[in-house]
Design an enzyme around this catalytic site. Structure first.
Site, short mmCIF file in Angstrom:
data_model
loop_
_atom_site.label_atom_id
_atom_site.label_comp_id
_atom_site.label_asym_id
_atom_site.label_seq_id
_atom_site.Cartn_x
_atom_site.Cartn_y
_atom_site.Cartn_z
N HIS A 21 61.53 60.04 58.72
CA HIS A 21 61.84 60.79 59.95
C HIS A 21 62.95 60.07 60.72
CE1 HIS A 21 60.71 61.83 64.33
NE2 HIS A 21 61.23 62.92 63.80
N HIS A 24 65.26 69.17 67.77
CA HIS A 24 64.57 69.77 66.63
C HIS A 24 64.81 71.27 66.50
CE1 HIS A 24 62.26 66.01 67.24
NE2 HIS A 24 62.17 66.03 65.93
N ARG A 30 48.36 59.75 87.13
CA ARG A 30 47.22 59.08 87.73
C ARG A 30 46.60 60.03 88.73
NH1 ARG A 30 42.80 57.42 88.82
NH2 ARG A 30 42.28 55.39 89.71
N CYS A 85 51.66 52.33 88.64
CA CYS A 85 50.28 52.20 89.09
C CYS A 85 49.95 50.71 89.24
CB CYS A 85 49.35 52.84 88.07
SG CYS A 85 47.62 52.75 88.54
N TYR A 95 42.83 49.12 95.53
CA TYR A 95 44.26 48.80 95.57
C TYR A 95 44.58 47.61 96.48
CZ TYR A 95 44.73 53.18 93.06
OH TYR A 95 44.60 54.17 92.12
#
Lengths: 488, 488
Positions: B61, B86, B160, B207, B343
């Site tokens: 490929h 493609h 997220r 994140c 967090y």
């Protein structure tokens, strides 16, 4: 082929040594030396009665090619008097390799006047300071005094001079603020400067070379052997740079620009110390860049820039230009050696053969830093309990949010207690002192004390020195480690 | 030998064509196709209703074996949609050679979701995403796609979500901007928002839990097992938050204040996702905080906050609130769980019994980060030369000034080449991709590849994970390490 070349070099070297040591030395006149003052003719210099051909050394001179070329064709003494860093055995050894002979006996008397010591007018210093070099004067407070006070007393504030201290008459002092194209320049007396709103802030200054001596332990670098005291904190007062620039007619512009500073300290050619900061920082009132004339409520001491110095909160010490003479706004950074050929960071893989100073940005904001000031390396402490003290600071106004300390080399950690004034978010210009009081297990014989700090962007310090080693030994913010013994 | 292999291929091809065209097509279920997803089982894919056995094509490929393997056992359409190269006749011709049959008529329609599921209305996702959790949907692009493009294509941008994706009608959508005390609130339709000056910037989102899986390897944490792909870059366009706040009558104040955001996503009790940022950042035009309605030139995809999300350049992803419903200015940070009880970073010594969430600041700016996306852990690479690729980024707009890479676990380093757009000083919101091409010593059997980056404040990454480990597994920016074998 490589071997053949190597052999050739050895033979050539041997040849020189013969000429220099075993045969009677070849003689040259000062005129002959003088005629070798360019790469084309070869670069010769003298020291005492000895003559050296340093053509091949010129490009690898740590202080820069241009500085060394100032001495081309003549004696080194006037320059070494100014840059006392040369008065070390290894510098003599390097020079010895290039000896090609001696001055003719008739010609040995110095043809130029022996200039008086350019440092003779330097101020008297506090005897507690640990002196790195006397000329120019570079010294730091000892660890046990450094964190004794949140505000560092003026006499022991670390001193980083690049040149002799100028003796400025405050009555005739004028600050030249170059105006924008087509505009008017300002010529400000001290009284003029006092007319601007007086702005006062507490700011920690740190030299890029702070903690260099730990880097040297891993691998040799070129620079002053600072311990952990090339950092201090003072209350600075003065006019805000943004107010002065505005009065001169400067505005923030879309294109990149820099505010260039020139000191009144200069070398024998008249080249002044210089540095620059981005215009965006200079014009931002929130960045609080000062033209300071007071340090802890006193006029600036001479070693710290009397009568006026720049204070750039959150930024490396090298940009806080002392004995400020001139301010201008330029499309490019200062062309000063200290802006372009020094105070930059490089990969550990870069050496003096491969370094490209243009490839790295000049240091402005410094990274998160912390160090242990108590106990000291190798100390024998009492059993039962240990008190660890130190400082923590980050560049760019980033507050210190946590200091972790370890007694076992970093296997386990305890959160240290932060002392002193609360920091303002985004404008945390001054350090936090901290301490940890911890019980010791009975029978423990030694401690490997470590500290690491975290700033409000959650930047942390790297574990070890080797991966951040760089040829100038700047920016050492690896974990600080202190090994102590515990009394039985 | 080459000819023989070629002949074999032609014969095999002829045999397949016979099967495909001359007989009635063989039928397969989606389950059968799905079970052929490795070299051992054979690699099958579908396009429309046709089924292909591409086992022999995988290694040749042009886009690489690993990329093609992402589609193994499933439909090609999502990948071809992403890589439009493609959609050409000769690609179809190549594929046709590998046809082995068609999907069963009963199996052609995608399966239908259960109606009671709160996530039943979640959008269809790209099958290349590596799913961490399906409900809520959390997924990252695989490393080999992550740094394929400077701009991450929308369908593979890391996702997220904390809650089900709300289905917002753009015609009835209103953004509630609460005015100052005594002032008027704004109720903005999308058309109202379009009336503000349109501001467009390229911003990397990361994140806080990116690279958490490496932390877990040291010691268990609570959180999604992100690999290194919880980071992506897009071109965002929208109204500047400072313009909208100004229109609502808000001003920068001397006292501390925060801009609180609420999403339209909510849990069964009606509690919405929420977060806040300091007012100073929100009101600073240079900070370029956006209320974004476009992502890479398209309306926001549903997974990324359609119709409006916050984009806070240089700041942790958690503050970029999606499906934005409400904006208010408050004296304190958002009281949301995600602002106050998540967090945040802690010392490695803090566990779930001792954690005091109020003692740590909520994560805003993130620290310097970098990771290796090629080669992959455990891969067998060719001898002679290695190409290492990755990304580097820092929070707070700090530009990446250098990436060092090591092939020997950090003993020696080489400077990697930075790619892509130049970054603006102090406003470097987007990542730098980088690569290192390095010769390999003959006979070397394995490489311990490491990378570490430096930002414009000369912040560096810590050497190891253990000393920055924390109970939530956030803020992992230790050196990234990949171990590979070298083919003999």
């Amino acid at each position: 082929m490589g071997t053949l070349l190597g052999l050739g070099a050895v033979l050539a070297c041997h040849d020189q040594q013969c000429r220099a040591s075993q045969e009677s030395p070849r003689r040259y006149t000062r005129e002959e030396v003088k005629s070798h003052c360019s790469p084309e003719t070869g670069v010769w210099v003298t020291l005492g009665c000895e003559v050296f051909d340093i053509t091949e050394f010129v490009d690898i001179h740590p202080g820069g090619t241009s500085k060394l070329m100032l001495a081309a064709g003549g004696p080194l003494e006037p320059f070494w008097a100014l840059y006392a860093v040369h008065n070390q055995p290894h510098v003599r050894e390097i020079l010895a390799q290039y000896k090609i002979g001696e001055l003719s006996p008739d010609d040995k008397a110095p043809s130029i006047l022996k200039t008086s010591d350019p440092y003779m007018d330097d101020p008297i210093r506090h005897s507690a300071l640990k002196v790195n070099t006397q000329c120019p004067f570079n010294a730091e407070p000892p660890p046990e005094l450094l964190t004794e006070n949140y505000i560092t007393p003026n006499p022991i504030f670390f001193t980083r001079n690049h040149l002799p201290v100028p003796n400025v008459d405050p009555d005739t002092y004028r600050l030249n603020v170059v105006g924008p194209p087509g505009g008017q320049s300002l010529c400000l007396s001290l009284d003029d400067l006092y007319q601007f709103p007086k702005h006062e802030i507490t700011v920690t200054l740190q030299c890029a070379g702070n903690r260099r001596s730990e880097m040297t332990q891993f691998k040799e670098v070129r620079g002053l052997e600072w311990s952990l005291g090339a950092i201090s904190t003072a209350r600075w007062a003065g006019a805000r740079l943004c107010d002065v620039l505005a009065q001169a007619g400067h505005q923030l512009c879309e294109t990149e620009a820099h505010v260039c500073f020139e000191g009144l300290d200069s070398d024998p050619t008249g080249t002044a110390y210089g540095a620059s900061i981005p215009l965006a920082r200079a014009m931002d009132p929130e960045a609080e860049v000062l033209l300071a004339y007071e340090m802890n409520g006193q006029p600036l001491p001479r070693d710290h820039g009397f009568p006026v110095r720049v204070v750039v909160p959150g930024v490396v010490g090298a940009r806080h230009v002392k004995w400020l003479g001139k301010v201008s706004v330029e499309p490019e950074e200062s062309f000063s050696h200290w802006q372009r050929r020094d105070y930059k960071g490089f990969s550990p893989s870069v050496d003096w053969d491969t370094v490209d100073f243009d490839s790295a940005p000049s240091i402005q904001e410094l990274p998160i830093q912390s160090a242990i000031t108590q106990p000291k390396e190798g100390e024998i402490i009492g059993s039962g309990e240990v008190t660890v003290k130190g400082y923590a600071w980050s560049g760019g106004g980033r507050a210190v949010v946590r200091v972790d300390a370890s007694l076992d080399g970093g296997l386990t950690w305890q959160v240290a207690e932060l002392e002193g004034e609360e920091q303002r978010a985004r404008k945390a210009w001054a350090w936090r002192l901290w301490h940890l009081q911890a019980p010791l297990p009975a029978g423990i014989k030694e401690l490997n004390i470590v500290c690491k700090a975290v700033d409000e962007s959650y930047n942390v310090q790297p574990d070890t020195v080797a991966p951040i080693w760089n040829l100038r030994g700047v920016l050492n913010n690896a974990w600080h480690r202190v090994h102590v013994h515990v009394a039985p």
